[in-house]
Design a protein around this motif. Structure first.
Motif, PDB file in Angstrom:
ATOM      1  N   PRO A 108       0.824  -1.217   0.000  1.00 51.01           N
ATOM      2  CA  PRO A 108       0.000   0.000   0.000  1.00 51.01           C
ATOM      3  C   PRO A 108       0.854   1.261   0.000  1.00 51.01           C
ATOM      4  O   PRO A 108       1.979   1.272   0.511  1.00 51.01           O
ATOM      5  CB  PRO A 108      -0.802  -0.127   1.296  1.00 51.01           C
ATOM      6  N   PRO A 109       0.331   2.332  -0.572  1.00 46.69           N
ATOM      7  CA  PRO A 109       1.092   3.585  -0.665  1.00 46.69           C
ATOM      8  C   PRO A 109       1.121   4.363   0.645  1.00 46.69           C
ATOM      9  O   PRO A 109       0.205   4.260   1.466  1.00 46.69           O
ATOM     10  CB  PRO A 109       0.331   4.367  -1.740  1.00 46.69           C
ATOM     11  N   GLN A 110       2.175   5.120   0.808  1.00 48.69           N
ATOM     12  CA  GLN A 110       2.271   6.122   1.858  1.00 48.69           C
ATOM     13  C   GLN A 110       1.994   7.475   1.205  1.00 48.69           C
ATOM     14  O   GLN A 110       2.361   7.703   0.050  1.00 48.69           O
ATOM     15  CB  GLN A 110       3.663   6.118   2.495  1.00 48.69           C
ATOM     16  N   VAL A 111       1.354   8.379   1.930  1.00 49.93           N
ATOM     17  CA  VAL A 111       0.956   9.666   1.356  1.00 49.93           C
ATOM     18  C   VAL A 111       1.388  10.801   2.276  1.00 49.93           C
ATOM     19  O   VAL A 111       1.166  10.747   3.485  1.00 49.93           O
ATOM     20  CB  VAL A 111      -0.558   9.738   1.120  1.00 49.93           C
ATOM     21  N   LYS A 112       2.009  11.810   1.671  1.00 51.60           N
ATOM     22  CA  LYS A 112       2.399  13.009   2.419  1.00 51.60           C
ATOM     23  C   LYS A 112       1.920  14.235   1.657  1.00 51.60           C
ATOM     24  O   LYS A 112       2.210  14.386   0.469  1.00 51.60           O
ATOM     25  CB  LYS A 112       3.921  13.063   2.599  1.00 51.60           C
ATOM     26  N   VAL A 113       1.179  15.101   2.341  1.00 48.08           N
ATOM     27  CA  VAL A 113       0.635  16.310   1.739  1.00 48.08           C
ATOM     28  C   VAL A 113       1.351  17.521   2.319  1.00 48.08           C
ATOM     29  O   VAL A 113       1.456  17.668   3.543  1.00 48.08           O
ATOM     30  CB  VAL A 113      -0.883  16.415   1.994  1.00 48.08           C
ATOM     31  N   THR A 114       1.871  18.371   1.436  1.00 47.56           N
ATOM     32  CA  THR A 114       2.563  19.593   1.860  1.00 47.56           C
ATOM     33  C   THR A 114       2.025  20.773   1.056  1.00 47.56           C
ATOM     34  O   THR A 114       1.266  20.608   0.111  1.00 47.56           O
ATOM     35  CB  THR A 114       4.083  19.478   1.680  1.00 47.56           C
ATOM     36  N   GLU A 115       2.475  21.969   1.433  1.00 45.27           N
ATOM     37  CA  GLU A 115       2.010  23.182   0.764  1.00 45.27           C
ATOM     38  C   GLU A 115       3.144  24.180   0.634  1.00 45.27           C
ATOM     39  O   GLU A 115       4.162  24.106   1.345  1.00 45.27           O
ATOM     40  CB  GLU A 115       0.876  23.818   1.575  1.00 45.27           C
ATOM     41  N   LYS A 116       2.946  25.113  -0.305  1.00 44.79           N
ATOM     42  CA  LYS A 116       3.887  26.214  -0.475  1.00 44.79           C
ATOM     43  C   LYS A 116       3.096  27.412  -0.966  1.00 44.79           C
ATOM     44  O   LYS A 116       2.516  27.386  -2.052  1.00 44.79           O
ATOM     45  CB  LYS A 116       4.991  25.856  -1.469  1.00 44.79           C
ATOM     46  N   ALA A 117       3.047  28.468  -0.128  1.00 42.06           N
ATOM     47  CA  ALA A 117       2.258  29.651  -0.456  1.00 42.06           C
ATOM     48  C   ALA A 117       3.161  30.756  -0.992  1.00 42.06           C
ATOM     49  O   ALA A 117       4.274  30.975  -0.497  1.00 42.06           O
ATOM     50  CB  ALA A 117       1.501  30.141   0.775  1.00 42.06           C
ATOM     51  N   SER A 118       2.671  31.448  -2.028  1.00 45.15           N
ATOM     52  CA  SER A 118       3.424  32.550  -2.603  1.00 45.15           C
ATOM     53  C   SER A 118       2.483  33.449  -3.384  1.00 45.15           C
ATOM     54  O   SER A 118       1.743  32.981  -4.262  1.00 45.15           O
ATOM     55  CB  SER A 118       4.535  32.027  -3.533  1.00 45.15           C
ATOM     56  N   GLY A 119       2.508  34.747  -3.046  1.00 46.26           N
ATOM     57  CA  GLY A 119       1.729  35.716  -3.796  1.00 46.26           C
ATOM     58  C   GLY A 119       0.241  35.463  -3.807  1.00 46.26           C
ATOM     59  O   GLY A 119      -0.424  35.691  -4.828  1.00 46.26           O
ATOM     60  N   GLY A 120      -0.294  34.976  -2.708  1.00 46.51           N
ATOM     61  CA  GLY A 120      -1.725  34.742  -2.639  1.00 46.51           C
ATOM     62  C   GLY A 120      -2.174  33.421  -3.234  1.00 46.51           C
ATOM     63  O   GLY A 120      -3.348  33.065  -3.148  1.00 46.51           O
ATOM     64  N   VAL A 121      -1.244  32.692  -3.851  1.00 42.95           N
ATOM     65  CA  VAL A 121      -1.552  31.388  -4.437  1.00 42.95           C
ATOM     66  C   VAL A 121      -0.866  30.303  -3.619  1.00 42.95           C
ATOM     67  O   VAL A 121       0.296  30.449  -3.231  1.00 42.95           O
ATOM     68  CB  VAL A 121      -1.090  31.303  -5.906  1.00 42.95           C
ATOM     69  N   THR A 122      -1.569  29.229  -3.345  1.00 40.23           N
ATOM     70  CA  THR A 122      -1.015  28.116  -2.576  1.00 40.23           C
ATOM     71  C   THR A 122      -0.826  26.912  -3.485  1.00 40.23           C
ATOM     72  O   THR A 122      -1.761  26.506  -4.188  1.00 40.23           O
ATOM     73  CB  THR A 122      -1.930  27.737  -1.409  1.00 40.23           C
ATOM     74  N   LYS A 123       0.370  26.352  -3.480  1.00 40.29           N
ATOM     75  CA  LYS A 123       0.651  25.142  -4.246  1.00 40.29           C
ATOM     76  C   LYS A 123       0.574  23.947  -3.313  1.00 40.29           C
ATOM     77  O   LYS A 123       1.316  23.856  -2.342  1.00 40.29           O
ATOM     78  CB  LYS A 123       2.028  25.214  -4.902  1.00 40.29           C
ATOM     79  N   LEU A 124      -0.337  23.036  -3.612  1.00 44.29           N
ATOM     80  CA  LEU A 124      -0.516  21.831  -2.807  1.00 44.29           C
ATOM     81  C   LEU A 124       0.213  20.677  -3.486  1.00 44.29           C
ATOM     82  O   LEU A 124       0.042  20.447  -4.687  1.00 44.29           O
ATOM     83  CB  LEU A 124      -1.993  21.502  -2.661  1.00 44.29           C
ATOM     84  N   LEU A 125       1.009  19.956  -2.725  1.00 44.71           N
ATOM     85  CA  LEU A 125       1.785  18.833  -3.255  1.00 44.71           C
ATOM     86  C   LEU A 125       1.401  17.553  -2.524  1.00 44.71           C
ATOM     87  O   LEU A 125       1.406  17.496  -1.294  1.00 44.71           O
ATOM     88  CB  LEU A 125       3.283  19.089  -3.092  1.00 44.71           C
ATOM     89  N   CYS A 126       1.052  16.523  -3.301  1.00 43.40           N
ATOM     90  CA  CYS A 126       0.741  15.206  -2.748  1.00 43.40           C
ATOM     91  C   CYS A 126       1.811  14.229  -3.222  1.00 43.40           C
ATOM     92  O   CYS A 126       1.919  13.942  -4.421  1.00 43.40           O
ATOM     93  CB  CYS A 126      -0.645  14.756  -3.207  1.00 43.40           C
ATOM     94  N   HIS A 127       2.593  13.728  -2.287  1.00 42.92           N
ATOM     95  CA  HIS A 127       3.660  12.773  -2.594  1.00 42.92           C
ATOM     96  C   HIS A 127       3.188  11.383  -2.172  1.00 42.92           C
ATOM     97  O   HIS A 127       3.008  11.111  -0.987  1.00 42.92           O
ATOM     98  CB  HIS A 127       4.942  13.153  -1.864  1.00 42.92           C
ATOM     99  N   VAL A 128       2.979  10.509  -3.155  1.00 44.78           N
ATOM    100  CA  VAL A 128       2.540   9.137  -2.911  1.00 44.78           C
ATOM    101  C   VAL A 128       3.727   8.225  -3.201  1.00 44.78           C
ATOM    102  O   VAL A 128       4.283   8.265  -4.308  1.00 44.78           O
ATOM    103  CB  VAL A 128       1.340   8.777  -3.809  1.00 44.78           C
ATOM    104  N   TYR A 129       4.116   7.381  -2.254  1.00 45.58           N
ATOM    105  CA  TYR A 129       5.355   6.633  -2.422  1.00 45.58           C
ATOM    106  C   TYR A 129       5.271   5.255  -1.761  1.00 45.58           C
ATOM    107  O   TYR A 129       4.405   4.978  -0.945  1.00 45.58           O
ATOM    108  CB  TYR A 129       6.531   7.408  -1.829  1.00 45.58           C
TER     109      TYR A 129
END
Length: 335
Positions: A205-226
């Motif tokens: 089964p996969p492991q999942v890690k969710v992170t974020e990076k905010a810049s200029g009012g926009v948020t980048k959401l990253l989902c790392h499945v490994y």
């Protein structure tokens, strides 16, 4: 046996590297590369083997040895087998040097670096049907393709016609290649299934890690499945549990050194008060879809609050301005 016959025989012999499968439909693939001159970090000659998308063995001009990439192959296949494959790989390498010179001469290429590539594969379908192919490429362009149904070589370029005419005039050459694809290669695959079924039928089964990076009012959401196996997986971002969030960033599944896989999926969003986001993962090892919610950090919460606050302030200002203008118009109308 002519040089081409030896070459094709060696090609299939190299396909006899141990492997494994994890479904009723599977394929054995080899990707062969030769360069005319040394390049940093790249051997002059290499043979890389895959079962479906699983890397399981290689031969290179640097080591001049055939080496298994998986521990169970090294443990279950006798050393003499790998020694034999190394000898075949060395001979195969010499044959391709001749091919390289012939192809360069046909293109009048006396300077620069040339690249010769060969793809060889056999596969079996769930219904028992079998197939495969043999293809040659030169400097990134298709050069010669073997049509196993009609037992002929088809040129991909004008220069290749010289080669295909020569190869097609060799008696029994086409039938020999067809047998190599449909009988010998398939037979070896069936044998490797017995050795590798325990490995490739596993479910991790996969492991999942969710992170974020905010810049200029926009948020980048990253989902790392490994760490998942087998390879096939579906990863997507959802808003409020119902709407899939589109992203123009390609999602690429990459192999890990332990035989598992990983993938990253990212989206850019402008969070609003009340919105929720989650990374949804669907994999054969899971009983149901795995849903991992994004938990905004304190700074993101502050940013959303500031954005909401700024909107409220702007609204209040607009109300006051509108009220003042309305009052002036009313007052002016009475004068």
């Amino acid at each position: 046996m002519d040089s081409l016959g030896k070459f094709l025989t060696l090609l299939v012999a190299l396909l006899r590297l141990p492997s494994a499968i994890y479904s009723e439909s599977y394929s054995l693939n080899y990707y062969i590369t030769m360069v005319s001159s040394p390049l940093p970090g790249l051997p002059l000659y290499s043979v890389i083997g895959y079962v479906d998308d699983v890397f399981f063995g290689k031969y290179t001009s640097d080591s001049r040895r055939a080496r298994p990439a998986l521990q169970w192959m090294a443990e279950r296949v006798e050393p003499e087998h790998w020694q034999m494959l190394a000898q075949l790989g060395q001979y195969y390498e010499n044959v391709h040097k001749i091919f390289m010179m012939q192809f360069r001469n046909l293109h009048n290429q006396t300077k620069g670096i040339s690249v010769l590539q060969v793809k060889f594969a056999c596969h079996k379908h769930e219904d028992g049907g079998i197939g495969g192919y043999l293809e040659f490429a030169f400097n990134g362009k298709e050069f010669v393709v073997f049509d196993k149904d009609n037992l002929i070589y088809i040129p991909g370029t004008h220069e290749a016609q010289v080669i295909t005419e020569k190869w097609n005039n060799r008696e029994f050459q086409g039938q020999r290649n067809k047998n190599l694809i449909e009988i010998e290669c398939i037979g070896w695959m069936d044998k490797y299934v017995l050795h590798g079924k325990h490995y490739l039928l596993r479910k991790v089964p996969p492991q999942v890690k969710v992170t974020e990076k905010a810049s200029g009012g926009v948020t980048k959401l990253l989902c790392h499945v490994y760490g998942f196996y087998p390879r096939d997986v579906d990863v997507k971002w959802m808003r409020n549990g119902a709407d899939e969030v589109y992203s123009d960033e390609a999602k690429q599944i990459l192999p890990n050194t332990d035989g598992t896989y990983q993938i990253r999926a990212s989206v850019e969003v402008t969070p609003r008060e009340g919105d929720s986001y989650s990374c949804n993962v669907d994999h054969s090892s899971l009983e149901k879809e795995l849903i991992v919610p994004w938990e905004p950090t304190i700074s993101t919460h502050r940013g959303i609050a500031l954005a909401v606050g700024a909107s409220l302030v702007l609204l209040c200002v607009l109300i006051v301005v509108f009220g003042v203008l309305a009052y002036r118009r009313f007052h002016d109308s009475r004068i």
